[in-house]
Design a protein around this motif. Sequence first.
Motif, PDB file in Angstrom:
ATOM      1  N   ILE A  50       5.322   4.403  -4.707  1.00 56.13           N
ATOM      2  CA  ILE A  50       5.166   5.146  -3.453  1.00 56.13           C
ATOM      3  C   ILE A  50       4.351   6.411  -3.675  1.00 56.13           C
ATOM      4  O   ILE A  50       3.477   6.748  -2.863  1.00 56.13           O
ATOM      5  CB  ILE A  50       6.545   5.447  -2.838  1.00 56.13           C
ATOM      6  N   ALA A  51       4.592   7.125  -4.765  1.00 54.19           N
ATOM      7  CA  ALA A  51       3.781   8.316  -5.055  1.00 54.19           C
ATOM      8  C   ALA A  51       2.320   7.928  -5.239  1.00 54.19           C
ATOM      9  O   ALA A  51       1.407   8.640  -4.779  1.00 54.19           O
ATOM     10  CB  ALA A  51       4.312   9.014  -6.306  1.00 54.19           C
ATOM     11  N   PHE A  52       2.071   6.810  -5.894  1.00 55.90           N
ATOM     12  CA  PHE A  52       0.703   6.311  -6.088  1.00 55.90           C
ATOM     13  C   PHE A  52       0.040   6.060  -4.741  1.00 55.90           C
ATOM     14  O   PHE A  52      -1.100   6.483  -4.495  1.00 55.90           O
ATOM     15  CB  PHE A  52       0.770   5.021  -6.918  1.00 55.90           C
ATOM     16  N   LEU A  53       0.741   5.383  -3.838  1.00 53.30           N
ATOM     17  CA  LEU A  53       0.185   5.075  -2.519  1.00 53.30           C
ATOM     18  C   LEU A  53      -0.032   6.342  -1.694  1.00 53.30           C
ATOM     19  O   LEU A  53      -1.047   6.477  -0.990  1.00 53.30           O
ATOM     20  CB  LEU A  53       1.110   4.112  -1.778  1.00 53.30           C
ATOM     21  N   GLU A  54       0.909   7.268  -1.775  1.00 54.70           N
ATOM     22  CA  GLU A  54       0.770   8.517  -1.020  1.00 54.70           C
ATOM     23  C   GLU A  54      -0.474   9.285  -1.464  1.00 54.70           C
ATOM     24  O   GLU A  54      -1.228   9.808  -0.626  1.00 54.70           O
ATOM     25  CB  GLU A  54       2.016   9.382  -1.198  1.00 54.70           C
ATOM     26  N   ARG A  55      -0.705   9.367  -2.765  1.00 57.71           N
ATOM     27  CA  ARG A  55      -1.868  10.098  -3.268  1.00 57.71           C
ATOM     28  C   ARG A  55      -3.159   9.353  -2.925  1.00 57.71           C
ATOM     29  O   ARG A  55      -4.193   9.985  -2.653  1.00 57.71           O
ATOM     30  CB  ARG A  55      -1.732  10.304  -4.779  1.00 57.71           C
ATOM     31  N   LEU A  56      -3.104   8.030  -2.917  1.00 54.08           N
ATOM     32  CA  LEU A  56      -4.270   7.244  -2.529  1.00 54.08           C
ATOM     33  C   LEU A  56      -4.653   7.516  -1.079  1.00 54.08           C
ATOM     34  O   LEU A  56      -5.832   7.723  -0.766  1.00 54.08           O
ATOM     35  CB  LEU A  56      -3.966   5.749  -2.735  1.00 54.08           C
ATOM     36  N   VAL A  57      -3.673   7.531  -0.197  1.00 57.26           N
ATOM     37  CA  VAL A  57      -3.936   7.822   1.221  1.00 57.26           C
ATOM     38  C   VAL A  57      -4.491   9.232   1.379  1.00 57.26           C
ATOM     39  O   VAL A  57      -5.456   9.465   2.118  1.00 57.26           O
ATOM     40  CB  VAL A  57      -2.646   7.644   2.045  1.00 57.26           C
ATOM     41  N   GLU A  58      -3.879  10.186   0.692  1.00 59.37           N
ATOM     42  CA  GLU A  58      -4.304  11.585   0.802  1.00 59.37           C
ATOM     43  C   GLU A  58      -5.750  11.775   0.374  1.00 59.37           C
ATOM     44  O   GLU A  58      -6.517  12.518   0.997  1.00 59.37           O
ATOM     45  CB  GLU A  58      -3.382  12.457  -0.049  1.00 59.37           C
TER      46      GLU A  58
END
Length: 291
Positions: A161-169
């Motif tokens: 989830i942290a990986f996906l959040e940073r990708l979106v950001e």
Amino acid sequence: MSALATKPIPARAGVGLKAAHYQTILDTNPDIGWFEVHPENYMGEGGPPHRYLTEIASRYPLSLHGVGASIGADQPLKLDHIERLKALNKRYNPGLFSEHLAWSSHDEIFFNDLLPVPYRQDSLDRVIEHVSQLQEHLDRQVLIENPSVYVAFDSSTMSEIAFLERLVERTGCGLLLDCNNVYVSATNQNYDPIAYLDAFPVEHVGEIHLAGFARDEDDEGEPLLIDAHDREVADAVWTLYDHALDRAGAVPTLVEWDTNIPHWDVLFAEAMRADTKLQAATAKADLRNAG
């Protein structure tokens, strides 16, 4: 060839479009929200697949769901593949375009599986570069799907989830929330799928996927679930879907069924089950907003 006008994807259920169902769909015009295709199946310039797809896309909203961009690969994106995706995007003007957080090629070798990436900073930087490049070439936002995972990388330094959040950001991409993948990964990796959904950044979700899984065992006799897409959606995944709708609201939802393709009526019934849940989620949101 003339481009089709974009039809926005409604907050209804859709299904993956299969050749076995082309004629039934054209003959009966079923009341279904939309269809999704793998663009890799339509890379040719013409022929029957494009004739059928063009006619169906003139009647229904269409989404493209890529399986071959290999955005997680430790090598540059293959520009010839991206150019073909661009051509299809221009030809059909889909309401949504999505890809997988995975890799499927190395050098000139292509694998039949969507392979996971380690959740590390170097992997994140590479995926950010590739997603940004893909969005720039297509001139549109791309939704990135959470993967089904069978083994975890010891080298990972952050959560999925942290990986996906940073990708979106970093890229402005959206997310495709696959509830079947959540259940498969949670079972295989022994974590709570509800807790995963509670932490998922649902404000960025533009599409939800549902599918059926196969059950196996690992070498130690522990349950091992396979993201098979070859049967009905399991009750446990429907339960997760209810929770996802409670968090995200009514989001366009696709029922995936890619092998052991059933009769159209069976697939349509799965979509109608999702549609009923979407209608309930919409009504709940309307009631909440009215209050």
